[in-house]
Design a protein around this motif. Structure first.
Motif, PDB file in Angstrom:
ATOM      1  N   PRO A  82      11.029  -2.028   6.873  1.00 42.53           N
ATOM      2  CA  PRO A  82      11.722  -2.228   5.530  1.00 42.53           C
ATOM      3  C   PRO A  82      12.077  -3.706   5.218  1.00 42.53           C
ATOM      4  CG  PRO A  82      13.091  -1.330   7.304  1.00 42.53           C
ATOM      5  CD  PRO A  82      11.631  -1.550   7.933  1.00 42.53           C
ATOM      6  N   TRP A 112       9.100   4.261  -1.337  1.00 44.41           N
ATOM      7  CA  TRP A 112      10.273   3.719  -0.371  1.00 44.41           C
ATOM      8  C   TRP A 112      10.706   4.918   0.850  1.00 44.41           C
ATOM      9  CZ3 TRP A 112      11.630  -0.754   0.595  1.00 44.41           C
ATOM     10  CH2 TRP A 112      11.857  -1.831  -0.379  1.00 44.41           C
ATOM     11  N   LEU A 138      10.828  -4.815   1.450  1.00 43.27           N
ATOM     12  CA  LEU A 138      11.875  -5.189   0.241  1.00 43.27           C
ATOM     13  C   LEU A 138      11.713  -6.703  -0.390  1.00 43.27           C
ATOM     14  CD1 LEU A 138      14.749  -4.737  -0.900  1.00 43.27           C
ATOM     15  CD2 LEU A 138      15.773  -5.827   1.063  1.00 43.27           C
ATOM     16  N   SER A 181       9.759   5.851  -5.707  1.00 38.94           N
ATOM     17  CA  SER A 181      10.670   6.245  -4.747  1.00 38.94           C
ATOM     18  C   SER A 181      10.026   6.733  -3.513  1.00 38.94           C
ATOM     19  CB  SER A 181      11.502   7.302  -5.602  1.00 38.94           C
ATOM     20  OG  SER A 181      11.537   7.201  -6.726  1.00 38.94           O
TER      21      SER A 181
END
Ligand code: C5P
Length: 334
Positions: free
Chosen positions: A124, A143, A128, A140
């Protein structure tokens, strides 16, 4: 190597990288915790940087059909002739040097499972930073895929339930290990994405970029030796405690670094994380089939999450060999 590499070539690079990275981790830990004499890890980071430089120069020489004159010309033009570019490469290089030293501290103070699980936070963190620094946009669903993948790998790595236990070291060294590894996670994400930005944001070849990077890498790693182990090195010698296995750690570390750079060029840092996860699952499945390894429900659940994440992310459709074009300040989807 040609632009627009084939899917087979990309898969090959990802597979080699993963095998190297996995064996590197196991061997590094073995040499730090099991073997008798403790070599100085700062010297290993330095020797690994030198080995990467050596391999990169060999590849450059091969690309120029053995002409030392042409290699020298190209390097002179890009190192002496472009001081600003050279300076920019110091950033990922120094951050990687910190990361490489921190992983040694992490592995020397934590058990392998805790190390593996904590280090997965790279996934992650890298995603990011790719969004923030490269202007890449993730939907989304992508993610969600990133977090499903992280959870999946944690479950897969936590086979046997030892993931959350810390069986080696004292409480103090456990805190030291976790702190070092947290720093390594951020360094890995930041340096990886910054390197990708510089590599894909210009026409400078991968191998020239690597020479620029390893020049700084050798300097900063040497500084690490001077600051941390200079007295020991003076007393016992630079290569104190270097058994054949330690040399193998150097070989795997340097090969892993070179393959990392190839993978980042032809895919990207996020995909590197997905491929590593898939390969961990595949290698465990191979061990189940051929070596009779027995796994529990955690592995089955984790492996299912990893596979689901790969599809959720839409990995086969994604081509990130180039940076997203920025139109009036907004990043396009890639
Ligand atoms: O854990 P992570 O995948 O971030 O580690 C990347 C490794 O690849 C680091 O050890 C770094 O030194 C190495 N690397 C390299 N050459 C590059 C990019 C990364 O040797 N061009």
């Amino acid at each position: 190597m040609a632009e627009g590499a084939s899917v087979v070539f990309k898969l090959y690079c990802l597979a080699v990288l993963t095998v190297m990275a996995a064996s590197y981790t196991v061997l590094m830990r073995y040499t730090r915790t099991v073997e008798g004499v403790r070599y100085y890890s700062t010297t290993t980071v330095f020797v690994t940087e030198c080995a990467k430089m050596f391999f990169t120069l060999c590849i450059l020489l091969k690309e120029h059909k053995g002409s030392i004159r042409k290699v020298t010309q190209e390097l002179k033009g890009n190192i002496v002739g472009k001081p600003m570019e050279m300076l920019k490469m110091s950033v990922p290089s120094i951050v990687y040097a910190i990361q490489n030293n921190m992983t040694f501290i992490g592995l020397s103070n934590l058990d392998a499972a805790t190390y593996q699980v904590t280090y997965q936070m790279k996934i992650p963190c890298t995603a990011l930073l790719s969004v923030m620094m490269l202007g890449r946009s993730l939907s989304s669903m992508q993610w969600i895929a990133v977090f499903v993948l992280t959870g999946g790998v944690i479950l897969v790595q936590g086979i046997g339930g030892e993931a959350v236990s810390h069986t080696s070291g004292t409480e103090g060294s456990y805190v030291v290990g976790l702190t070092a590894l947290t720093i390594a996670v951020f360094c890995s994400g930041f340096a990886g994405v910054y390197f990708e930005k510089l590599l894909k944001g210009s026409d400078t070849s991968l191998w020239v970029r690597n020479v620029q990077m390893y020049t700084w890498g050798m300097l900063s790693a040497f500084l690490g030796v001077v600051m941390h182990d200079w007295q020991n090195v003076r007393e016992n010698g630079f290569l104190y405690g270097y058994t054949p296995l330690v040399w193998l750690v150097v070989l795997l570390g340097s090969g892993g670094g070179i393959y990392t750079s190839i993978v980042v060029k032809y895919t990207d840092n996020i995909m590197k994380g997905f491929a590593a996860a898939a390969a961990i699952v595949l290698s465990t499945v191979a061990s189940i089939m051929f070596m009779g390894l027995v796994v529990g429900w955690m592995f089955v659940l984790g492996a299912s999450l990893v596979i689901a994440a790969i599809f959720l992310y839409g990995l086969p459709k994604t081509n990130t060999e180039k940076l997203p074009a920025r139109k009036s300040g907004t990043a396009q989807n890639v």
